[in-house]
Design an enzyme around this catalytic site. Structure first.
Site, PDB file in Angstrom:
ATOM      1  N   SER A  50       0.828  -1.212   0.000  1.00  0.00           N
ATOM      2  CA  SER A  50       0.000   0.000   0.000  1.00  0.00           C
ATOM      3  C   SER A  50       0.859   1.259   0.000  1.00  0.00           C
ATOM      4  O   SER A  50       0.602   2.207  -0.752  1.00  0.00           O
ATOM      5  CB  SER A  50      -0.914   0.006   1.230  1.00  0.00           C
ATOM      6  OG  SER A  50      -1.659  -1.182   1.322  1.00  0.00           O
ATOM      7  N   SER A  51       1.902   1.275   0.831  1.00  0.00           N
ATOM      8  CA  SER A  51       2.786   2.433   0.902  1.00  0.00           C
ATOM      9  C   SER A  51       3.588   2.611  -0.374  1.00  0.00           C
ATOM     10  O   SER A  51       4.085   3.701  -0.656  1.00  0.00           O
ATOM     11  CB  SER A  51       3.747   2.296   2.090  1.00  0.00           C
ATOM     12  OG  SER A  51       3.026   2.159   3.291  1.00  0.00           O
ATOM     13  N   TYR A 139      -1.876 -10.993   3.650  1.00  0.00           N
ATOM     14  CA  TYR A 139      -2.039  -9.576   4.006  1.00  0.00           C
ATOM     15  C   TYR A 139      -3.522  -9.306   4.211  1.00  0.00           C
ATOM     16  O   TYR A 139      -4.299  -9.313   3.262  1.00  0.00           O
ATOM     17  CB  TYR A 139      -1.456  -8.706   2.892  1.00  0.00           C
ATOM     18  CG  TYR A 139      -1.401  -7.205   3.175  1.00  0.00           C
ATOM     19  CD1 TYR A 139      -1.855  -6.657   4.366  1.00  0.00           C
ATOM     20  CD2 TYR A 139      -0.879  -6.337   2.229  1.00  0.00           C
ATOM     21  CE1 TYR A 139      -1.793  -5.297   4.612  1.00  0.00           C
ATOM     22  CE2 TYR A 139      -0.803  -4.969   2.457  1.00  0.00           C
ATOM     23  CZ  TYR A 139      -1.261  -4.457   3.650  1.00  0.00           C
ATOM     24  OH  TYR A 139      -1.196  -3.109   3.888  1.00  0.00           O
ATOM     25  N   LYS A 167       0.177 -10.596   7.834  1.00  0.00           N
ATOM     26  CA  LYS A 167       0.314  -9.168   8.142  1.00  0.00           C
ATOM     27  C   LYS A 167      -1.097  -8.671   8.410  1.00  0.00           C
ATOM     28  O   LYS A 167      -1.903  -8.523   7.483  1.00  0.00           O
ATOM     29  CB  LYS A 167       0.940  -8.415   6.975  1.00  0.00           C
ATOM     30  CG  LYS A 167       1.047  -6.900   7.179  1.00  0.00           C
ATOM     31  CD  LYS A 167       1.579  -6.222   5.933  1.00  0.00           C
ATOM     32  CE  LYS A 167       1.800  -4.739   6.125  1.00  0.00           C
ATOM     33  NZ  LYS A 167       0.583  -3.976   6.414  1.00  0.00           N
ATOM     34  N   SER A 169      -3.652  -5.946   9.342  1.00  0.00           N
ATOM     35  CA  SER A 169      -3.874  -4.499   9.432  1.00  0.00           C
ATOM     36  C   SER A 169      -5.301  -4.147   9.804  1.00  0.00           C
ATOM     37  O   SER A 169      -5.689  -2.982   9.719  1.00  0.00           O
ATOM     38  CB  SER A 169      -3.499  -3.830   8.102  1.00  0.00           C
ATOM     39  OG  SER A 169      -2.118  -3.938   7.880  1.00  0.00           O
ATOM     40  N   ASP A 194      -0.120   0.992  12.604  1.00  0.00           N
ATOM     41  CA  ASP A 194       1.001   1.625  13.295  1.00  0.00           C
ATOM     42  C   ASP A 194       0.568   2.240  14.624  1.00  0.00           C
ATOM     43  O   ASP A 194       1.356   2.332  15.566  1.00  0.00           O
ATOM     44  CB  ASP A 194       1.607   2.711  12.409  1.00  0.00           C
ATOM     45  CG  ASP A 194       2.147   2.161  11.107  1.00  0.00           C
ATOM     46  OD1 ASP A 194       1.988   0.943  10.852  1.00  0.00           O
ATOM     47  OD2 ASP A 194       2.728   2.940  10.328  1.00  0.00           O
ATOM     48  N   GLU A 195      -0.706   2.659  14.686  1.00  0.00           N
ATOM     49  CA  GLU A 195      -1.219   3.320  15.882  1.00  0.00           C
ATOM     50  C   GLU A 195      -1.312   2.371  17.074  1.00  0.00           C
ATOM     51  O   GLU A 195      -1.525   2.824  18.207  1.00  0.00           O
ATOM     52  CB  GLU A 195      -2.615   3.907  15.610  1.00  0.00           C
ATOM     53  CG  GLU A 195      -2.659   4.920  14.485  1.00  0.00           C
ATOM     54  CD  GLU A 195      -2.907   4.297  13.109  1.00  0.00           C
ATOM     55  OE1 GLU A 195      -3.345   5.032  12.202  1.00  0.00           O
ATOM     56  OE2 GLU A 195      -2.651   3.078  12.939  1.00  0.00           O
ATOM     57  N   ILE A 209       4.957  -4.480  10.475  1.00  0.00           N
ATOM     58  CA  ILE A 209       5.162  -3.901   9.148  1.00  0.00           C
ATOM     59  C   ILE A 209       4.235  -2.691   9.076  1.00  0.00           C
ATOM     60  O   ILE A 209       3.030  -2.825   9.315  1.00  0.00           O
ATOM     61  CB  ILE A 209       4.813  -4.885   8.018  1.00  0.00           C
ATOM     62  CG1 ILE A 209       5.729  -6.117   8.066  1.00  0.00           C
ATOM     63  CG2 ILE A 209       4.908  -4.205   6.655  1.00  0.00           C
ATOM     64  CD1 ILE A 209       5.314  -7.219   7.100  1.00  0.00           C
ATOM     65  N   GLY A 211       3.302   1.542   7.446  1.00  0.00           N
ATOM     66  CA  GLY A 211       3.469   2.588   6.447  1.00  0.00           C
ATOM     67  C   GLY A 211       4.071   3.875   6.943  1.00  0.00           C
ATOM     68  O   GLY A 211       4.477   4.712   6.139  1.00  0.00           O
TER      69      GLY A 211
END
Length: 305
Positions: A50-51, A139, A167, A169, A194-195, A209, A211
């Protein structure tokens, strides 16, 4: 944990798309970003996800990015190639190419746009898995793909010994706990949001993992150190700073990735802008972006002292 999975444990930034001034994939900038992250001490790179703006790139452009990163970092970092594409044919082509380049593992989102039955998603992932001898990482990112990995499909995919992890998310931390409970030591679970890096690690994730890692790798490396050594109060403090920064990255007019790339440019790592329809930064926000950069650097200094 399976000894062969230790190479995936740690902080693995999702690699950004690196463009030249004409919106083409830049070899120089791609390699420069790879070296920059390597020197920061990250465990590996997740390339083409995605990133990496994969949905907005041609297959040939994606191959070039995979190639440039491998040329610079093969044998130095753990390299995971995201090969998910709108068609199974293109996904398999990317998987075979990544295998030829010497990537350590493959990964892919489920099929997008059309709402497919779970049987079709299983077939899609299985054809990618069977196309090479590389290990595979599922993912799961339902907020963008519209499909949330079910326990039933997860267990079915784990019957294939090449499936080594997921992964995850999705936002519920419970998903991480369930995937780890089911997979056990034979599966590595990556925290995706990430949060919630710290909470994800504490509830069962083996690694991460993300972004935003590449714009502040030091903070995620510090968070990982604190979690790994049992400094949980300190790890929560780092997570608060990370979250403050992520909120700021998403508060401006441009795409979050455009803001991140502008910060990297200020730091001396020019990777270009983003590809439309993602929005670039606007001039009125440049001062605010400088402020976010300063906040990142101050947070690194605070936790490094």
């Amino acid at each position: 944990m399976n000894e062969n999975l230790n190479k995936y444990k740690g902080v693995i930034p999702a690699f950004y798309a690196c463009y030249d001034e004409n919106d083409g994939v830049s070899e120089e900038r791609t390699k420069n970003l790879a070296v920059y992250l390597y020197e920061k001490g990250v465990k590996g790179l997740y390339v083409g996800g995605s990133s990496g703006e994969c949905i907005y790139q041609s297959i040939e452009e994606r191959k070039r990015t995979l190639k440039y990163v491998a040329e610079k970092m093969k044998g130095k970092l753990t390299l995971i190639a995201h090969v998910g594409a709108p068609s199974t044919k293109d996904s398999v082509a990317l998987a075979k190419y990544a295998s030829e380049l010497g990537y350590d593992a493959l990964s892919a989102i489920p099929p997008i746009y059309y709402k497919l039955p779970e049987s079709s998603i299983y077939t899609y992932w299985t054809k990618i898995i069977d196309s090479t001898e590389l290990p595979f990482i599922i993912y799961n990112i339902p907020q963008t793909t519209g499909y949330n990995l079910s326990i039933n499909l997860f267990e079915r995919l784990l019957e294939n010994k090449k499936v080594i992890g997921v992964k995850n998310s999705s936002m519920p931390a419970l998903d991480i706990e369930r995937f780890k409970t089911i997979g056990g030591n034979n599966v590595i679970v990556f925290n995706g949001p990430d949060e919630q890096y710290v909470s994800g690690r504490l509830i069962g994730a083996d690694a991460g993992i993300g972004g935003t890692y590449a714009v502040m790798p030091e903070l995620f490396l510090i968070a990982e150190e604190y979690v790994s050594t049992g400094r949980f109060a300190d790890s929560r403090a780092v997570q608060r700073e990370i979250n403050n920064i992520i909120i700021a990255l998403n508060s401006l007019n441009g795409s979050m990735y455009a803001v991140i790339k502008q910060i990297l440019k200020i730091q001396g790592v020019n990777v270009g802008s983003v590809r439309e329809p993602m929005s670039p930064v606007i001039e009125d926000d440049l001062a605010k972006i400088e402020e976010i950069r300063d906040n990142i650097n101050q947070a690194i200094l605070n936790f490094s002292s």
